[in-house]
Design a protein around this motif. Sequence first.
Motif, PDB file in Angstrom:
ATOM      1  N   TYR A  42       0.866  -1.174   0.000  1.00  0.00           N
ATOM      2  CA  TYR A  42       0.000   0.000   0.000  1.00  0.00           C
ATOM      3  C   TYR A  42       0.904   1.225   0.000  1.00  0.00           C
ATOM      4  O   TYR A  42       2.079   1.149   0.334  1.00  0.00           O
ATOM      5  CB  TYR A  42      -0.857   0.050   1.280  1.00  0.00           C
ATOM      6  CG  TYR A  42      -1.991  -0.937   1.352  1.00  0.00           C
ATOM      7  CD1 TYR A  42      -1.776  -2.257   1.735  1.00  0.00           C
ATOM      8  CD2 TYR A  42      -3.290  -0.537   1.064  1.00  0.00           C
ATOM      9  CE1 TYR A  42      -2.826  -3.149   1.803  1.00  0.00           C
ATOM     10  CE2 TYR A  42      -4.353  -1.423   1.139  1.00  0.00           C
ATOM     11  CZ  TYR A  42      -4.111  -2.722   1.512  1.00  0.00           C
ATOM     12  OH  TYR A  42      -5.157  -3.603   1.592  1.00  0.00           O
TER      13      TYR A  42
ATOM     14  N   ARG B 255       0.773   5.727   0.842  1.00  0.00           N
ATOM     15  CA  ARG B 255       0.050   6.951   1.169  1.00  0.00           C
ATOM     16  C   ARG B 255       0.880   8.132   0.680  1.00  0.00           C
ATOM     17  O   ARG B 255       2.005   8.327   1.156  1.00  0.00           O
ATOM     18  CB  ARG B 255      -0.185   7.063   2.673  1.00  0.00           C
ATOM     19  CG  ARG B 255      -1.036   8.267   3.052  1.00  0.00           C
ATOM     20  CD  ARG B 255      -1.427   8.251   4.505  1.00  0.00           C
ATOM     21  NE  ARG B 255      -2.539   9.158   4.757  1.00  0.00           N
ATOM     22  CZ  ARG B 255      -3.306   9.117   5.833  1.00  0.00           C
ATOM     23  NH1 ARG B 255      -3.085   8.219   6.765  1.00  0.00           N
ATOM     24  NH2 ARG B 255      -4.289   9.985   5.987  1.00  0.00           N
TER      25      ARG B 255
ATOM     26  N   GLY C 183      -1.346  13.999   1.947  1.00  0.00           N
ATOM     27  CA  GLY C 183      -2.705  14.527   1.914  1.00  0.00           C
ATOM     28  C   GLY C 183      -3.757  13.568   1.424  1.00  0.00           C
ATOM     29  O   GLY C 183      -4.933  13.933   1.330  1.00  0.00           O
ATOM     30  N   LYS C 184      -3.355  12.352   1.099  1.00  0.00           N
ATOM     31  CA  LYS C 184      -4.316  11.385   0.555  1.00  0.00           C
ATOM     32  C   LYS C 184      -4.466  10.199   1.501  1.00  0.00           C
ATOM     33  O   LYS C 184      -3.706  10.029   2.439  1.00  0.00           O
ATOM     34  CB  LYS C 184      -3.828  10.879  -0.804  1.00  0.00           C
ATOM     35  CG  LYS C 184      -3.697  11.960  -1.853  1.00  0.00           C
ATOM     36  CD  LYS C 184      -5.043  12.405  -2.348  1.00  0.00           C
ATOM     37  CE  LYS C 184      -4.902  13.310  -3.556  1.00  0.00           C
ATOM     38  NZ  LYS C 184      -6.230  13.715  -4.095  1.00  0.00           N
ATOM     39  N   GLU C 185      -5.451   9.372   1.221  1.00  0.00           N
ATOM     40  CA  GLU C 185      -5.645   8.184   2.026  1.00  0.00           C
ATOM     41  C   GLU C 185      -4.691   7.074   1.586  1.00  0.00           C
ATOM     42  O   GLU C 185      -4.112   7.129   0.490  1.00  0.00           O
ATOM     43  CB  GLU C 185      -7.101   7.701   1.936  1.00  0.00           C
ATOM     44  CG  GLU C 185      -7.531   7.200   0.571  1.00  0.00           C
ATOM     45  CD  GLU C 185      -7.947   8.291  -0.384  1.00  0.00           C
ATOM     46  OE1 GLU C 185      -7.694   9.493  -0.117  1.00  0.00           O
ATOM     47  OE2 GLU C 185      -8.548   7.932  -1.416  1.00  0.00           O
ATOM     48  N   ILE C 186      -4.545   6.071   2.437  1.00  0.00           N
ATOM     49  CA  ILE C 186      -3.737   4.901   2.100  1.00  0.00           C
ATOM     50  C   ILE C 186      -4.430   4.155   0.963  1.00  0.00           C
ATOM     51  O   ILE C 186      -5.634   3.887   1.030  1.00  0.00           O
ATOM     52  CB  ILE C 186      -3.590   3.977   3.321  1.00  0.00           C
ATOM     53  CG1 ILE C 186      -2.848   4.710   4.450  1.00  0.00           C
ATOM     54  CG2 ILE C 186      -2.847   2.698   2.940  1.00  0.00           C
ATOM     55  CD1 ILE C 186      -2.828   3.942   5.757  1.00  0.00           C
TER      56      ILE C 186
END
Lengths: 113, 115
Positions: free
Chosen positions: B35, B37, B40-43
Amino acid sequence: SQKIEQNSEALNIQEGKTATLTCNYTNYSPAYLQWYRQDPGRGPVFLLLIRENEKEKRKERLKVTFDTTLKQSLFHITASQPADSATYLCALLLRSNTGKLIFGQGTTLQVKP
Amino acid sequence: EAGVTQFPSHSVIEKGQTVTLRCDPISGHDNLYWYRRVMGKEIKFLLHFVKESKQDESGMPNNRFLAERTGGTYSTLKVQPAELEDSGVYFCASNNRGLGGNTIYFGEGSWLTVV
């Protein structure tokens, strides 16, 4: 469009109170909904999982509810402590045993002594 | 029992260079995930290995990213050539199939900065 929403504003509460965090989703049909805790500079740590056919799950001071009609999960921490201060992430698992989680952006909780 | 370990923990490289991130899953876990991240963004999910096979690589952003898991143990994620937008934290996770297979264990992440 598909999205997961968690309160972007930090939640500040007093020690001993109950913290309630919200996770709303649209256009998903998750098999499971999970909650994770993430501390600064660390990886997410699994807390609780709730299945689509379950309404509520508890673990010690934690409680999760799941309403598939409202497409919402609430995460409660009772008798909150300063050590509970962290970012809490909501994640959807669309199918069992796939591991492909869809995360929200997280809500930061600050518990003041 | 050791958790999911990732190396390096931090890396700063110049645009155009190559970086290889390594992940050692929990011993015995067949499933391994990457994953990331970005700021400023989600995982977001990148890909999923079952043993040495790629089960799902739908989240890989482009062909500058190459993931391998030779022998079904540790995995590497190579970014070549790195671009500025690749900066972020890359998490590896693992779990077992079957009972309890929906609990996923994350590493601490590899923080990548491309300058």
